[in-house]
Design a protein around this motif. Sequence first.
Motif, PDB file in Angstrom:
ATOM      1  N   MET A   1      15.229  15.349 -89.819  1.00 19.06           N
ATOM      2  CA  MET A   1      14.574  15.160 -88.526  1.00 19.06           C
ATOM      3  C   MET A   1      13.577  16.290 -88.266  1.00 19.06           C
ATOM      4  N   ALA A   2      14.003  17.511 -88.582  1.00 16.91           N
ATOM      5  CA  ALA A   2      13.104  18.663 -88.411  1.00 16.91           C
ATOM      6  C   ALA A   2      11.867  18.517 -89.297  1.00 16.91           C
ATOM      7  N   GLU A   3      12.094  18.056 -90.524  1.00 14.60           N
ATOM      8  CA  GLU A   3      10.956  17.866 -91.437  1.00 14.60           C
ATOM      9  C   GLU A   3      10.013  16.794 -90.911  1.00 14.60           C
ATOM     10  N   ARG A   4      10.579  15.741 -90.372  1.00 13.70           N
ATOM     11  CA  ARG A   4       9.724  14.668 -89.821  1.00 13.70           C
ATOM     12  C   ARG A   4       8.921  15.189 -88.631  1.00 13.70           C
ATOM     13  N   LEU A   5       9.556  15.970 -87.797  1.00 10.10           N
ATOM     14  CA  LEU A   5       8.847  16.519 -86.639  1.00 10.10           C
ATOM     15  C   LEU A   5       7.717  17.446 -87.099  1.00 10.10           C
ATOM     16  N   LEU A   6       8.021  18.287 -88.070  1.00  7.79           N
ATOM     17  CA  LEU A   6       6.982  19.192 -88.580  1.00  7.79           C
ATOM     18  C   LEU A   6       5.818  18.397 -89.168  1.00  7.79           C
ATOM     19  N   LEU A   9       3.728  16.939 -86.431  1.00  6.71           N
ATOM     20  CA  LEU A   9       2.913  17.932 -85.722  1.00  6.71           C
ATOM     21  C   LEU A   9       1.751  18.419 -86.584  1.00  6.71           C
ATOM     22  N   TRP A  10       1.989  18.563 -87.881  1.00  6.32           N
ATOM     23  CA  TRP A  10       0.892  19.000 -88.756  1.00  6.32           C
ATOM     24  C   TRP A  10      -0.162  17.912 -88.893  1.00  6.32           C
ATOM     25  N   GLU A  11       0.277  16.664 -88.807  1.00  9.32           N
ATOM     26  CA  GLU A  11      -0.678  15.551 -88.818  1.00  9.32           C
ATOM     27  C   GLU A  11      -1.562  15.599 -87.575  1.00  9.32           C
ATOM     28  N   THR A  12      -0.939  15.917 -86.449  1.00 11.88           N
ATOM     29  CA  THR A  12      -1.656  15.923 -85.167  1.00 11.88           C
ATOM     30  C   THR A  12      -2.500  17.186 -84.999  1.00 11.88           C
ATOM     31  N   ASP A  15      -3.741  21.841 -80.383  1.00 14.67           N
ATOM     32  CA  ASP A  15      -4.311  23.155 -80.062  1.00 14.67           C
ATOM     33  C   ASP A  15      -3.224  24.157 -79.727  1.00 14.67           C
ATOM     34  N   ILE A  16      -2.111  23.655 -79.211  1.00 14.76           N
ATOM     35  CA  ILE A  16      -0.972  24.532 -78.922  1.00 14.76           C
ATOM     36  C   ILE A  16       0.309  23.693 -78.926  1.00 14.76           C
ATOM     37  N   VAL A  17       1.385  24.296 -79.374  1.00 12.31           N
ATOM     38  CA  VAL A  17       2.718  23.683 -79.294  1.00 12.31           C
ATOM     39  C   VAL A  17       3.497  24.448 -78.234  1.00 12.31           C
ATOM     40  N   VAL A  18       4.094  23.725 -77.296  1.00 11.04           N
ATOM     41  CA  VAL A  18       4.903  24.365 -76.256  1.00 11.04           C
ATOM     42  C   VAL A  18       6.361  23.920 -76.426  1.00 11.04           C
ATOM     43  N   PRO A  43       2.609  24.361 -86.514  1.00 10.10           N
ATOM     44  CA  PRO A  43       1.212  24.758 -86.354  1.00 10.10           C
ATOM     45  C   PRO A  43       1.106  25.765 -85.205  1.00 10.10           C
ATOM     46  N   GLN A  44       0.355  26.810 -85.404  1.00  9.18           N
ATOM     47  CA  GLN A  44       0.210  27.851 -84.378  1.00  9.18           C
ATOM     48  C   GLN A  44      -1.033  27.568 -83.540  1.00  9.18           C
TER      49      GLN A  44
END
Length: 261
Positions: A1-6, A9-12, A15-18, A43-44
Amino acid sequence: MAERLLASLWETRPDIVVITGDLTQRARHRQFAAARAFVEKLPQPVLVVPGNHDVPLYDLVQRFIGRLSRYRRYICEELQPFFADDEIAVLGLNTARSAAFSNGRISHRQVAAIRSVFADVPPRRLRMLAIHHPLKVPLAVGNLPVVGRADVALKAIAETGVHLVLSGHYHRAFSGRLLDANLVDQHSVLMVQAGTGISTRLRGEPNSFNLLRVNGTAVSSTVMVLRNGEFIAGETADFAAPLIVQSGSQLERVKGIEPSS
Ligand SMILES: [Fe+2]
């Protein structure tokens, strides 16, 4: 699940992750180490605030003396993070308290910070506040407590023109306008609640995160829901600020995801 979320997010490439808190279950070292490893892969930039689960619960020395020392060591030293670019300004505040147990509180000093930080933000930027404990309960969620001093914080939010409040804690994905006749200046606030990211502690909803797209002071909020191993777009709610007050004092449901029975 963590890998899917990462991967999602990397696909998207936002500009910022909160992250609005509860990175761990019991604030243990190994849980913080795992959380840190995960945050480092995001992503930072990443703006994080702690949740009540990030304060040790059973170890009383750690709970009342150590408090957020593990969070600060592993995740983020700054408990009042701030991010701004040409479009948005985000202030994070820590609402987790050793003594208040799960419900959290905003201090008068933090309310003053809301006023002073946003006073310096140039106009026409979307002003966002990130806190773990919600300021208002969505009607759809039912009877749950809100953060201590929510009314004082809401007044500061309205007076400083904060458009958007991100929070977590309820494990229920929700986007809604706060229609409150008491908010000054015909201003109302968009509340966006995070569901459960990658924890297995679900409250009747699949895992999800919220994807916000900002264009000026227009915001669209999409619930990205985990279905069959993929985070896919669920409902989207669109907002344009300034949001106009109607009447009464309630949180109007705009979009969310229905709990699966
Ligand atoms: Fe929480």
